[in-house]
Design an enzyme around this catalytic site. Structure first.
Site, PDB file in Angstrom:
ATOM      1  N   GLY A  49     -72.639  33.522  43.346  1.00  0.00           N
ATOM      2  CA  GLY A  49     -73.009  32.584  44.330  1.00  0.00           C
ATOM      3  C   GLY A  49     -73.902  32.653  45.279  1.00  0.00           C
ATOM      4  N   HIS A  88     -65.274  36.108  51.322  1.00  0.00           N
ATOM      5  CA  HIS A  88     -64.385  35.677  52.496  1.00  0.00           C
ATOM      6  C   HIS A  88     -64.093  34.238  52.550  1.00  0.00           C
ATOM      7  CE1 HIS A  88     -68.076  34.221  55.405  1.00  0.00           C
ATOM      8  NE2 HIS A  88     -68.116  33.443  54.264  1.00  0.00           N
TER       9      HIS A  88
HETATM   10  C1  LIG Z   1     -70.786  30.939  51.894  1.00  0.00           C
HETATM   11  S1  LIG Z   1     -71.756  30.281  50.457  1.00  0.00           S
HETATM   12  C2  LIG Z   1     -72.853  31.937  50.542  1.00  0.00           C
HETATM   13  C3  LIG Z   1     -74.241  31.570  49.552  1.00  0.00           C
HETATM   14  C4  LIG Z   1     -75.018  32.862  49.645  1.00  0.00           C
HETATM   15  N1  LIG Z   1     -74.246  34.196  48.900  1.00  0.00           N
HETATM   16  C5  LIG Z   1     -75.568  33.370  50.884  1.00  0.00           C
HETATM   17  O1  LIG Z   1     -74.884  34.513  51.412  1.00  0.00           O
HETATM   18  O2  LIG Z   1     -76.218  32.657  51.596  1.00  0.00           O
HETATM   19  C6  LIG Z   1     -70.898  30.293  49.031  1.00  0.00           C
HETATM   20  C7  LIG Z   1     -71.658  29.975  47.930  1.00  0.00           C
HETATM   21  O3  LIG Z   1     -70.560  30.103  46.836  1.00  0.00           O
HETATM   22  C8  LIG Z   1     -71.155  29.078  45.916  1.00  0.00           C
HETATM   23  N2  LIG Z   1     -69.965  28.610  45.063  1.00  0.00           N
HETATM   24  C9  LIG Z   1     -68.857  28.017  45.459  1.00  0.00           C
HETATM   25  N3  LIG Z   1     -67.916  27.989  44.545  1.00  0.00           N
HETATM   26  C10 LIG Z   1     -68.625  28.589  43.219  1.00  0.00           C
HETATM   27  C11 LIG Z   1     -68.262  28.694  41.658  1.00  0.00           C
HETATM   28  N4  LIG Z   1     -67.043  28.175  41.354  1.00  0.00           N
HETATM   29  N5  LIG Z   1     -69.254  29.354  41.092  1.00  0.00           N
HETATM   30  C12 LIG Z   1     -70.301  29.933  41.488  1.00  0.00           C
HETATM   31  N6  LIG Z   1     -70.844  29.689  42.924  1.00  0.00           N
HETATM   32  C13 LIG Z   1     -69.842  28.936  43.709  1.00  0.00           C
HETATM   33  C14 LIG Z   1     -71.458  27.879  46.698  1.00  0.00           C
HETATM   34  O4  LIG Z   1     -72.052  26.854  46.206  1.00  0.00           O
HETATM   35  C15 LIG Z   1     -72.065  28.548  47.708  1.00  0.00           C
HETATM   36  O5  LIG Z   1     -73.498  28.557  47.576  1.00  0.00           O
END
Ligand SMILES: C[S@@+](CC[C@H](N)C(=O)[O-])C[C@H]1O[C@@H](n2cnc3c(N)ncnc32)[C@H](O)[C@@H]1O
Length: 346
Positions: free
Chosen positions: A181, A253
């Protein structure tokens, strides 16, 4: 009651006015319009296409909060160091953060907080928009743009805290890191810049990494060592990339305990025996200790199914998915709000 008590309480009551005034200044482009020195009010108003009388009152309010400085004869405004932080080109810009957190969607969902706390259903975004966070983002291009920019904006400071927390860590045996992610690659790109022997993989949803122009590895000059892979961290059918270490910043989180155990178990299943896991999150300190994590926790209550957790709560999630807690690493800066938990396979 001392005056101080009254002022502190009043300041919190009117806090939203301040953040909405700031949001409006950012949204209208005020901070990118005033570059250096004093700019006349009429130039700002004409350049941004604003109503002169209403815009003057906004600029005056922004000055009153310390983001601009008004000339003694009210003829113009200059930008302060606080205001600089809202500019697009500031290396630690908070522009994306305010556009997301005070923008119309996030503004709207807070109104469900009292009802949620009464009936115990953590689903503010669903109450307002009929779907969950990432589904909403992937259906709304304008919100997606604001959301992804905000993640980079948060990262512009969080990445430093994570790199500081990991500063003394011995990465000599870690050649491949997978950022689960990992968004557009802010953290992983900077980790690869610091450790030239490493290669990395960002695992993300297609909606985030299909926009090639927004990916940060090429901009940081590490694209040869950084790949972006489309994947779903929840899917137990698909194998996640095999790596020596996995990092997740501001991922767990977002999710409730059961969802976190599914993610952690998937990473466990896909990883080699020697793999390490780094979880970068706000950690909730003990009772009665004021901390930003305790406020961000309420934001998570509104925006997703997740929560902010104590170290013990993260240890328990790790244990339930067969990982073993090793240690918590702290950034050197007192102001660092993110810490890093290291885990290994048990
Ligand atoms: C709160 S953001 C944090 C992004 C990054 N790690 C940061 O700290 O800037 C959560 C991330 O999880 C990704 N995400 C959500 N569901 C996901 C999934 N099922 N598989 C992979 N990534 C996912 C979202 O696209 C998003 O970019």
């Amino acid at each position: 009651m001392s005056d101080h008590t009254y002022e502190k309480t009043a300041d919190i009551i009117f806090g939203r006015w301040k953040s909405q005034i700031l949001y409006t200044g950012v949204r209208l482009g005020v901070f990118d319009s005033i570059t250096s020195g004093v700019k006349s009010t009429s130039d700002i108003v004409n350049e941004l296409g604003l109503d002169d009388k209403l815009a003057y009152r906004l600029l005056r309010a922004l000055s009153s909060m310390g983001f601009l400085k008004e000339e003694p004869d009210s003829s113009g405004f200059s930008i302060t160091s606080q205001g600089e932080l809202l500019r697009k080109d500031h290396p630690q810009t908070l522009r994306g953060v305010i556009l997301l957190e005070e923008g119309p969607e996030h503004y709207a969902i807070w109104k469900h907080l009292p009802a949620m706390i009464k009936d115990g259903k953590q689903n503010s975004l669903e109450r307002e928009f009929g779907c969950k966070l990432f589904e909403y983002r992937d259906r709304n291009a304008e919100y997606a743009e604001v959301f992804n920019q905000a993640m980079s904006s948060y990262s512009s400071i969080q990445t430093n805290w994570v790199l500081e927390a990991l500063d003394k860590y011995d990465f000599s045996n870690i050649r491949h890191v997978c950022d689960i992610g990992g968004g557009t690659g802010h953290l992983l790109g900077n980790l690869l810049l610091k450790y030239p022997h490493m290669k990395g993989t960002v695992l993300e949803l297609e909606s985030v990494i299909s926009k090639k122009g927004s990916l940060l590895a090429p901009k940081l000059g590490v694209s040869e060592r950084c790949s972006y892979v489309i994947g779903d961290m929840f899917s137990s059918n698909s194998q996640l990339p095999s790596a020596d270490a996995y990092i997740m910043k501001m991922i767990l989180h977002d999710w409730n305990d059961e969802e976190c155990v599914r993610i952690l178990s998937n990473v466990y299943r896909s990883s080699p025996k020697h793999a390490r896991l780094f979880i970068a999150e706000h950690l909730v300190p003990g009772p009665d200790k004021p901390h930003f994590s305790k406020l961000f926790d309420i934001h998570m209550m509104c925006v997703a199914s997740g929560k902010e957790r104590t170290v013990d709560e993260y240890s328990s999630l790790l244990q339930q998915s067969d990982w073993e807690y090793v240690q918590t690493l702290h950034p050197h800066q007192q102001s660092g709000l993110i810490e890093v938990i290291e885990a290994r396979k048990s």
